[in-house]
Design a protein around this motif. Structure first.
Motif, PDB file in Angstrom:
ATOM      1  N   GLN A  62       0.948  -1.195   0.007  1.00 49.44           N
ATOM      2  CA  GLN A  62       0.125   0.012  -0.060  1.00 49.44           C
ATOM      3  C   GLN A  62       0.879   1.273   0.125  1.00 49.44           C
ATOM      4  O   GLN A  62       0.551   2.136  -0.900  1.00 49.44           O
ATOM      5  CB  GLN A  62      -0.868  -0.076   1.388  1.00 49.44           C
ATOM      6  CG  GLN A  62      -1.741   1.313   1.283  1.00 49.44           C
ATOM      7  CD  GLN A  62      -2.608   1.372   2.930  1.00 49.44           C
ATOM      8  OE1 GLN A  62      -2.543   0.182   3.478  1.00 49.44           O
ATOM      9  NE2 GLN A  62      -3.076   2.604   3.078  1.00 49.44           N
ATOM     10  N   PHE A  63       2.055   1.177   0.529  1.00 58.14           N
ATOM     11  CA  PHE A  63       3.072   2.353   0.785  1.00 58.14           C
ATOM     12  C   PHE A  63       4.008   2.202  -0.288  1.00 58.14           C
ATOM     13  O   PHE A  63       4.613   3.245  -0.665  1.00 58.14           O
ATOM     14  CB  PHE A  63       3.488   2.586   2.459  1.00 58.14           C
ATOM     15  CG  PHE A  63       2.401   3.051   3.286  1.00 58.14           C
ATOM     16  CD1 PHE A  63       1.900   4.278   3.061  1.00 58.14           C
ATOM     17  CD2 PHE A  63       1.825   2.111   4.168  1.00 58.14           C
ATOM     18  CE1 PHE A  63       0.919   4.760   4.274  1.00 58.14           C
ATOM     19  CE2 PHE A  63       0.769   2.398   4.900  1.00 58.14           C
ATOM     20  CZ  PHE A  63       0.326   3.841   5.061  1.00 58.14           C
ATOM     21  N   TYR A  78      10.150   6.661   1.800  1.00 57.28           N
ATOM     22  CA  TYR A  78       9.598   7.619   0.984  1.00 57.28           C
ATOM     23  C   TYR A  78       8.344   6.323   0.308  1.00 57.28           C
ATOM     24  O   TYR A  78       8.701   5.289   0.043  1.00 57.28           O
ATOM     25  CB  TYR A  78      10.542   7.994  -0.200  1.00 57.28           C
ATOM     26  CG  TYR A  78       9.728   8.721  -1.160  1.00 57.28           C
ATOM     27  CD1 TYR A  78       9.392   9.972  -1.034  1.00 57.28           C
ATOM     28  CD2 TYR A  78       9.558   8.155  -2.467  1.00 57.28           C
ATOM     29  CE1 TYR A  78       8.744  10.550  -1.737  1.00 57.28           C
ATOM     30  CE2 TYR A  78       8.702   8.918  -3.571  1.00 57.28           C
ATOM     31  CZ  TYR A  78       8.267  10.272  -3.125  1.00 57.28           C
ATOM     32  OH  TYR A  78       7.469  10.871  -4.209  1.00 57.28           O
ATOM     33  N   SER A  79       7.283   6.789   0.529  1.00 59.91           N
ATOM     34  CA  SER A  79       6.027   6.270   0.069  1.00 59.91           C
ATOM     35  C   SER A  79       5.919   6.426  -1.632  1.00 59.91           C
ATOM     36  O   SER A  79       5.667   7.680  -1.933  1.00 59.91           O
ATOM     37  CB  SER A  79       4.914   6.319   0.716  1.00 59.91           C
ATOM     38  OG  SER A  79       3.771   5.877   0.215  1.00 59.91           O
ATOM     39  N   GLN A  80       6.186   5.596  -2.545  1.00 61.89           N
ATOM     40  CA  GLN A  80       5.933   5.687  -3.839  1.00 61.89           C
ATOM     41  C   GLN A  80       4.292   5.869  -4.265  1.00 61.89           C
ATOM     42  O   GLN A  80       4.106   6.674  -5.090  1.00 61.89           O
ATOM     43  CB  GLN A  80       6.504   4.492  -4.551  1.00 61.89           C
ATOM     44  CG  GLN A  80       7.868   4.381  -4.478  1.00 61.89           C
ATOM     45  CD  GLN A  80       8.544   3.352  -5.098  1.00 61.89           C
ATOM     46  OE1 GLN A  80       7.749   2.264  -5.293  1.00 61.89           O
ATOM     47  NE2 GLN A  80       9.703   3.476  -5.522  1.00 61.89           N
ATOM     48  N   THR A  81       3.543   5.346  -3.323  1.00 61.08           N
ATOM     49  CA  THR A  81       1.999   5.602  -3.728  1.00 61.08           C
ATOM     50  C   THR A  81       1.740   6.925  -3.283  1.00 61.08           C
ATOM     51  O   THR A  81       0.864   7.363  -4.149  1.00 61.08           O
ATOM     52  CB  THR A  81       1.271   4.312  -3.146  1.00 61.08           C
ATOM     53  OG1 THR A  81       1.706   4.443  -1.718  1.00 61.08           O
ATOM     54  CG2 THR A  81       1.842   3.245  -3.706  1.00 61.08           C
ATOM     55  N   GLU A  82       2.083   7.076  -2.183  1.00 60.66           N
ATOM     56  CA  GLU A  82       1.476   8.447  -1.590  1.00 60.66           C
ATOM     57  C   GLU A  82       2.518   9.771  -2.084  1.00 60.66           C
ATOM     58  O   GLU A  82       2.229  10.750  -1.667  1.00 60.66           O
ATOM     59  CB  GLU A  82       1.398   8.438  -0.057  1.00 60.66           C
ATOM     60  CG  GLU A  82       0.443   7.526   0.239  1.00 60.66           C
ATOM     61  CD  GLU A  82       0.120   7.566   2.054  1.00 60.66           C
ATOM     62  OE1 GLU A  82       1.237   8.183   2.612  1.00 60.66           O
ATOM     63  OE2 GLU A  82      -0.922   7.094   2.405  1.00 60.66           O
ATOM     64  N   GLN A  83       3.498   9.312  -2.477  1.00 57.63           N
ATOM     65  CA  GLN A  83       4.662  10.448  -2.710  1.00 57.63           C
ATOM     66  C   GLN A  83       4.946  11.372  -1.555  1.00 57.63           C
ATOM     67  O   GLN A  83       4.560  12.461  -1.674  1.00 57.63           O
ATOM     68  CB  GLN A  83       4.293  11.269  -4.017  1.00 57.63           C
ATOM     69  CG  GLN A  83       4.322  10.319  -5.341  1.00 57.63           C
ATOM     70  CD  GLN A  83       3.971  11.111  -6.504  1.00 57.63           C
ATOM     71  OE1 GLN A  83       4.015  12.325  -6.344  1.00 57.63           O
ATOM     72  NE2 GLN A  83       4.099  10.209  -7.681  1.00 57.63           N
ATOM     73  N   LYS A  84       5.392  10.797  -0.681  1.00 60.51           N
ATOM     74  CA  LYS A  84       5.425  11.554   0.761  1.00 60.51           C
ATOM     75  C   LYS A  84       6.306  10.674   1.595  1.00 60.51           C
ATOM     76  O   LYS A  84       6.778   9.519   1.458  1.00 60.51           O
ATOM     77  CB  LYS A  84       3.965  11.051   1.410  1.00 60.51           C
ATOM     78  CG  LYS A  84       3.606  12.292   2.671  1.00 60.51           C
ATOM     79  CD  LYS A  84       2.353  11.619   3.282  1.00 60.51           C
ATOM     80  CE  LYS A  84       1.478  12.842   3.818  1.00 60.51           C
ATOM     81  NZ  LYS A  84       0.349  12.440   4.271  1.00 60.51           N
TER      82      LYS A  84
END
Length: 144
Positions: A62-63, A78-84
């Motif tokens: 998910q992240f 770094y979360s690729q899905t949330e770009q955060k």
């Protein structure tokens, strides 16, 4: 003098009373020991649950976390899905995950020590809980 001896006694003798108290004290001790073992087992299950929650979170699809770096014994992800960006760190007696925006989520409680290392595409977490040291390797690619 006519004395009548009453052979029918009322109440308990001293030996019977001591024997009854001995049985009651053994029963209370067993009950106390049982509750102590149940509490210890419950703490161990809670500890395992927190460890698995931590691992599930940093390895979740998910992240889709990538490890950025370790600085001041904090793991930057770094979360690729949330770009955060997220920071995993030890604060007092817990491991928590926080964002740059603020707010945090406690992941593991009663932590005595925690360290992270990045080795190629692996993040190695070493966590000491209640006298036991656990080491986990998570496959997280390094963001370039």
């Amino acid at each position: 003098m006519n004395l009548k001896i009453n052979k029918h006694r009322n109440g308990f003798s001293l030996v019977e009373t001591i024997f009854s108290l001995l049985i009651i004290s053994i029963a209370v001790s067993l009950i106390g020991f049982t509750f102590q073992q149940m509490r210890k087992n419950n703490l161990n299950q809670q500890q395992e649950s927190e460890i698995f929650r931590y691992l599930d979170l940093i390895e979740s699809k998910q992240f889709a976390f990538k490890s950025l770096m370790i600085k001041n014994n904090q793991l930057f992800l770094y979360s690729q899905t949330e770009q955060k960006s997220y920071i995993v760190s030890r604060y007092k007696d817990q491991i928590k995950m926080k964002t740059a925006d603020g707010g945090y989520m406690p992941l593991i409680l009663h932590v005595e020590d925690a360290n992270w290392k990045i080795d190629q595409n692996h993040v190695i977490s070493t966590i000491k809980l209640r006298g036991h040291t656990y080491e986990f390797t998570s496959n997280l690619t390094t963001k370039r």
